[in-house]
Design an enzyme around this catalytic site. Structure first.
Site, PDB file in Angstrom:
ATOM      1  CD  GLU A 108      -2.096   1.086   3.184  1.00  0.00           C
ATOM      2  OE1 GLU A 108      -3.122   0.704   3.302  1.00  0.00           O
ATOM      3  OE2 GLU A 108      -1.347   1.270   4.192  1.00  0.00           O
ATOM      4  CG  ASP A 297      -9.081  -0.678   4.653  1.00  0.00           C
ATOM      5  OD1 ASP A 297      -7.994  -0.149   5.319  1.00  0.00           O
ATOM      6  OD2 ASP A 297      -8.910  -1.883   4.220  1.00  0.00           O
TER       7      ASP A 297
END
Length: 556
Positions: A108, A297
């Site tokens: 990420e 998230d």
């Protein structure tokens, strides 16, 4: 690959051939981010217009210099700062982005770092990050061929070989942009390898093959649900255009991604859950008690649909609906809390820097809705004013805010394949194009009828009959309105179009306006009520907008 065809040849036939755009569409090294055409239909997004105007400039009145200073400060803080601020660690020919709190390196963060580097033009840092990811994360054989280990120690060893799909999405997109911006075929080869393996790995498919929605993880039961913050419709749309494999699947995934993101927005709160089913409802798992809530998230979803709105505008009506929901919700909360149940109940924790950035990108969707003027300004101010993060938790919220600032500053571009034909020379006699006034002798890029020109402004000494004098068929409700070349243009007044409206900006309250088609039929006529006046029209095509005694030609 419709995009490559248009950019390569600049086809001259299209259903939207009347569209014209002007400005600067190349960077200092000749990389192209200008307008483009689709075969059948074009939309309002920057992909089609080449317009990357910063809302910080448009709404908050920030200057180009102030915006650049802010973006330079972000880079210096997170990439070049001290050990209490930076997340980028240089190791000679390699570099990594570190999750400070968890003391590890994640796909990420690596892919986020690469996207920041390509968008801000830092090729050396991009190369070092990609070297580290290739050498320590990228699987080039075996069951995970083409994927990236989502976690490693900062030594490049250990961690977890499985993937986290947001990393794959940002790796692919940043490599495609780098290939186009820096004209490097190796980046393109790497990007195409990953794009192919996301469908053709044999053991793993990044997108569920029945629903065409990205999976939480492409293996076992985790292939049967999703994480809506992995929905990046603008990226999938570009994959469908630029991938050399599985184009039909990527095209289906682009539609499914937009559908899934819309389904995932709670109809009451506008919030998203961290994990969810393909029908948009929350999905619980035994190993994460917060999976069904709006948590860390999920805050990225607002940025994802806001990004798609201004880059493409394909799904604008539903995205405006999503934006109204989530902005209304945080307005009622007073931007105090960070975590909620999916329906907005049970508020917890303090509003974060990452949320301030992501929600401001969602607020961009509402810039032309006068009812949201105050809320849009508030969100932009929160994103602009937020202090850069330091300390233990700076990695995730700091980078989400940084990514959002790329969008909000006009820095984030769709870097496209370089046109393979030289632009023709053209002389333009108009000085007012898409609401922007140019001076005699200005040299600009000019996109007309899906063809790119290098244009020089050469203003006529006599009025242009299509703009500067009345058409005898125009029937104005106010006989005092006239269109004359003798009246100097007010450079502060701007007129442009969105999917649903004509927008008139900075005209004094009480000024009369008339919108006609080019045959002179009056479509709307009234007086300016606000500094940003929307004239909502169903009709599309070229129109003449008369504001006071001045005329503007726009295409909706």
């Amino acid at each position: 690959m419709a995009s490559a065809a248009c950019l390569g040849a600049f086809a001259t036939t299209t259903s939207m051939a009347a569209e014209t755009y002007a400005g600067t569409f190349f960077d200092e090294n000749g990389a192209y981010y200008g307008p483009d055409c689709d075969k059948d239909k074009n939309y309002s997004g920057a992909y089609y217009t080449g317009n990357y105007e910063s809302p910080f400039k448009k709404v908050l009145g920030k200057t180009d210099a102030e915006i650049q200073e802010k973006m330079d400060a972000l880079w210096n803080h997170y990439f070049k700062g001290d050990d209490n601020s930076k997340v980028y660690y240089d190791r000679g020919s390699e570099a990594y982005i570190k999750d400070i709190n968890n003391n590890d390196v994640r796909s990420e963060g690596m892919s986020y770092g690469m996207m920041i580097a390509v968008q801000t033009g830092h090729k050396e840092e991009f190369d070092k990050l990609w070297n580290w990811a290739k050498n320590h994360m990228w699987h080039k054989s075996g069951g995970w061929d083409g994927y990236f280990a989502w976690q490693r120690n900062d030594s490049g060893t250990g961690g977890d070989d499985n993937c986290a799909p947001d990393g794959e999405m940002y790796f692919m997109m940043s490599l495609l942009f780098a290939a186009n911006r820096w004209n490097d075929s190796k980046y393109m080869e790497d990007a195409q390898y990953i794009l192919k393996k996301m469908w053709d790995n044999g053991q793993h498919s990044l997108f569920n093959p029945q629903h065409y929605v990205i999976t939480f993880q492409p293996q076992g039961n985790e292939n049967n649900f999703s994480d809506p913050s992995y929905d990046l419709p603008a990226y999938v749309d570009l994959f469908a255009r630029w991938s050399t494999s599985n184009q039909d699947k990527w095209s289906k995934a682009a539609k499914a991604t937009r559908d899934h993101l819309y389904k995932s927005s709670n109809t009451k709160s506008g919030l998203f859950s961290d994990y969810n089913n393909f029908d948009g409802t929350p999905h619980g798992v035994s190993y994460n008690g917060n999976a069904e809530k709006y948590m860390y998230d999920a805050m990225r979803c607002a940025m994802n649909f806001g990004m798609d709105y201004y880059l493409f505008g394909v799904d604008s009506a539903r995205q405006e609906e999503m934006a109204r929901r989530i902005i209304d919700f945080f307005e009622k909360d007073g931007y105090k809390h960070a975590r909620f149940n999916w329906d907005g109940s049970n508020p917890q924790e303090q509003y974060t820097q990452g949320e301030a950035g992501a929600n401001a990108v969602a607020a961009m969707v509402l810039i032309n809705d006068s009812k949201y003027d105050a809320a849009v300004k508030k969100n932009l101010e929160l994103a602009w004013d937020t202090k850069f993060m330091t300390g233990q938790y700076r990695y995730y919220d700091g980078l989400v805010h940084y990514l959002a600032m790329l969008h909000l500053s006009g820095t984030f571009k769709i870097w496209k394949p370089k046109p393979n034909v030289e632009s023709e020379e053209k002389t333009i006699t108009e000085t007012e194009i898409n609401g922007v006034t140019y001076n005699d002798g200005d040299k600009i890029d000019y996109f007309e009828g899906c063809k790119l020109y290098k244009a020089t402004i050469a203003a006529k000494s006599t009025p242009d009959s299509t703009v500067t004098k009345p058409d005898s068929t125009i029937t104005s409700p106010d006989s005092t309105i006239s269109i004359g070349a003798s009246v100097a243009l007010n450079n502060n007044v701007r007129v442009w179009s969105t999917n649903s409206a004509i927008v008139i900006e900075n005209a004094p309250a009480g000024t009369k306006y008339t919108v006609t088609d080019l045959n002179g039929r009056v479509l709307s006529a009234s007086k300016i009520a606000t500094s940003t006046q929307e004239v909502r029209l169903a009709k599309t095509g070229p129109m003449l907008v008369i504001v006071g005694n001045k005329a503007y030609k726009v295409v909706k």
